[in-house]
Design a protein around this motif. Structure first.
Motif, PDB file in Angstrom:
ATOM      1  N   TRP A 196       1.396   6.230  -4.542  1.00  0.00           N
ATOM      2  CA  TRP A 196       0.972   6.990  -5.772  1.00  0.00           C
ATOM      3  C   TRP A 196       1.203   6.417  -6.907  1.00  0.00           C
ATOM      4  CZ3 TRP A 196      -1.466  11.527  -5.554  1.00  0.00           C
ATOM      5  CH2 TRP A 196      -1.560  12.271  -6.633  1.00  0.00           C
ATOM      6  N   CYS A 197       2.526   5.743  -6.854  1.00  0.00           N
ATOM      7  CA  CYS A 197       2.964   4.894  -8.154  1.00  0.00           C
ATOM      8  C   CYS A 197       2.403   3.414  -8.242  1.00  0.00           C
ATOM      9  CB  CYS A 197       4.578   4.601  -7.950  1.00  0.00           C
ATOM     10  SG  CYS A 197       5.695   6.259  -8.208  1.00  0.00           S
ATOM     11  N   PRO A 249       3.714  13.540  -5.350  1.00  0.00           N
ATOM     12  CA  PRO A 249       3.721  13.212  -4.153  1.00  0.00           C
ATOM     13  C   PRO A 249       4.767  13.656  -3.191  1.00  0.00           C
ATOM     14  CG  PRO A 249       4.534  11.588  -5.657  1.00  0.00           C
ATOM     15  CD  PRO A 249       4.038  12.851  -6.643  1.00  0.00           C
ATOM     16  N   ILE A 250       5.893  14.330  -3.625  1.00  0.00           N
ATOM     17  CA  ILE A 250       6.657  14.810  -2.834  1.00  0.00           C
ATOM     18  C   ILE A 250       6.377  16.100  -2.057  1.00  0.00           C
ATOM     19  CG2 ILE A 250       9.102  16.014  -2.744  1.00  0.00           C
ATOM     20  CD1 ILE A 250      10.116  13.942  -4.589  1.00  0.00           C
ATOM     21  N   PHE A 272      -3.827  -3.129  -2.356  1.00  0.00           N
ATOM     22  CA  PHE A 272      -2.472  -3.373  -2.180  1.00  0.00           C
ATOM     23  C   PHE A 272      -1.839  -1.982  -1.450  1.00  0.00           C
ATOM     24  CE2 PHE A 272      -3.901  -5.257  -6.381  1.00  0.00           C
ATOM     25  CZ  PHE A 272      -3.519  -6.475  -6.249  1.00  0.00           C
ATOM     26  N   VAL A 273      -2.412  -1.050  -1.852  1.00  0.00           N
ATOM     27  CA  VAL A 273      -1.851   0.276  -1.017  1.00  0.00           C
ATOM     28  C   VAL A 273      -2.035   0.164   0.821  1.00  0.00           C
ATOM     29  CG1 VAL A 273      -2.203   2.711  -0.318  1.00  0.00           C
ATOM     30  CG2 VAL A 273      -2.047   1.873  -2.796  1.00  0.00           C
ATOM     31  N   SER A 274      -3.147  -0.603   0.818  1.00  0.00           N
ATOM     32  CA  SER A 274      -3.609  -0.657   2.337  1.00  0.00           C
ATOM     33  C   SER A 274      -2.441  -1.574   2.943  1.00  0.00           C
ATOM     34  CB  SER A 274      -4.819  -1.372   2.694  1.00  0.00           C
ATOM     35  OG  SER A 274      -5.918  -0.258   1.943  1.00  0.00           O
ATOM     36  N   LEU A 275      -1.881  -2.966   2.234  1.00  0.00           N
ATOM     37  CA  LEU A 275      -1.025  -3.802   2.552  1.00  0.00           C
ATOM     38  C   LEU A 275       0.205  -3.105   2.738  1.00  0.00           C
ATOM     39  CD1 LEU A 275      -1.968  -6.885   0.762  1.00  0.00           C
ATOM     40  CD2 LEU A 275      -2.167  -6.603   3.060  1.00  0.00           C
ATOM     41  N   TRP A 284      -6.750  11.746  -6.360  1.00  0.00           N
ATOM     42  CA  TRP A 284      -5.966  11.275  -7.631  1.00  0.00           C
ATOM     43  C   TRP A 284      -6.716  11.495  -8.736  1.00  0.00           C
ATOM     44  CZ3 TRP A 284      -1.592   8.840  -9.244  1.00  0.00           C
ATOM     45  CH2 TRP A 284      -1.677   8.108 -10.141  1.00  0.00           C
ATOM     46  N   ILE A 285      -8.193  11.464  -8.893  1.00  0.00           N
ATOM     47  CA  ILE A 285      -8.892  11.717 -10.019  1.00  0.00           C
ATOM     48  C   ILE A 285      -8.598  13.280 -10.350  1.00  0.00           C
ATOM     49  CG2 ILE A 285     -11.089  12.152 -11.003  1.00  0.00           C
ATOM     50  CD1 ILE A 285     -11.904   9.916  -9.197  1.00  0.00           C
TER      51      ILE A 285
END
Length: 226
Positions: A58-59, A24-25, A92-95, A138-139
């Motif tokens: 990502w996490c 991700p970095i 959850f990511v969207s929030l 991700w996949i």
């Protein structure tokens, strides 16, 4: 046996660090260099903003994928495990992204020119495209890390691994290394159940071997430890 297990653990730990930290970095830095954020926020602000939108989602996706892997992973291919994890983590990511963008807009109002209005048709289209790209990415990374580096974080256990675990639990031969590890764990004061989990044996097998070797474990009679 203990040394080989430690080496495998170390390798998997390094791969974990690379996947959840390095990937991700790197993706975030590419976005900073190629994206329009630096012109509005400056280099430091853009880096902080993009990193916050890269590492935490990502996490979060990793946690969701781990949950899928633990609950249904034995019967699913790896790519489907990764896809389900990415989809589950989506809300959850969207929030989280909404929260970060709200803070960023307060600090850098000019950022509003780059972000479509919330719940507008353009926003929904952009969110859908972003979610689709994120799932594919991700996949791809999960499968590539598994196939090229032998990463076992989300992979369902192979038949050989399951067979080996059953063999250990059903009473594999005790080697000198096993006995040395058992003495060390007993000397450290670990209860029988913890020793059994670490050595992949039954609690009864640990008790029996302890008695055969004439070892004394003050926790053997502690049923609360089991």
């Amino acid at each position: 046996m203990e040394l080989a297990a430690h080496r495998r653990l170390s390798k998997q730990a390094w791969i974990d660090l690379t996947f959840f930290g390095g990937v991700p970095i790197v993706l975030a830095m590419l976005s900073v260099v190629l994206g329009p954020y630096a012109a509005i926020m400056g280099g430091a602000g853009a880096t902080l903003y993009v990193l916050s939108l890269a590492i935490v989602p990502w996490c979060l996706t990793g946690l969701a994928t781990q949950l899928v892997s633990k609950t249904a992973g034995r019967s699913l291919p790896l790519w489907l495990i990764a896809a389900m994890g990415a989809v589950i983590s989506g809300p959850f990511v969207s929030l989280y992204v909404y929260f970060v963008n709200s803070i960023a807009l307060y600090i850098w109002p000019a950022l509003d020119a780059l972000l479509p209005a919330t719940f507008s048709a353009e926003h929904l289209k952009s969110a859908a495209l972003s979610e689709g790209r994120a799932i594919v990415l991700w996949i791809a990374f999960v499968v590539i890390f598994h196939e090229t580096l032998g990463w076992a974080r989300f992979a369902p256990p192979t038949k050989e691994t399951v067979r080996e675990e059953r063999f250990q639990l059903s009473g594999a031969e005790w080697t000198a290394e096993d006995d040395a590890l058992l003495r060390s764990l007993i000397g450290g004061g670990k209860p029988p159940r913890a020793i059994a989990l670490e050595m992949k044996r039954t609690v009864g097998g640990i008790r029996a071997r302890t008695a055969k070797l004439g070892l004394r474990n003050n926790r053997l009679g502690d049923t609360s430890a089991d």
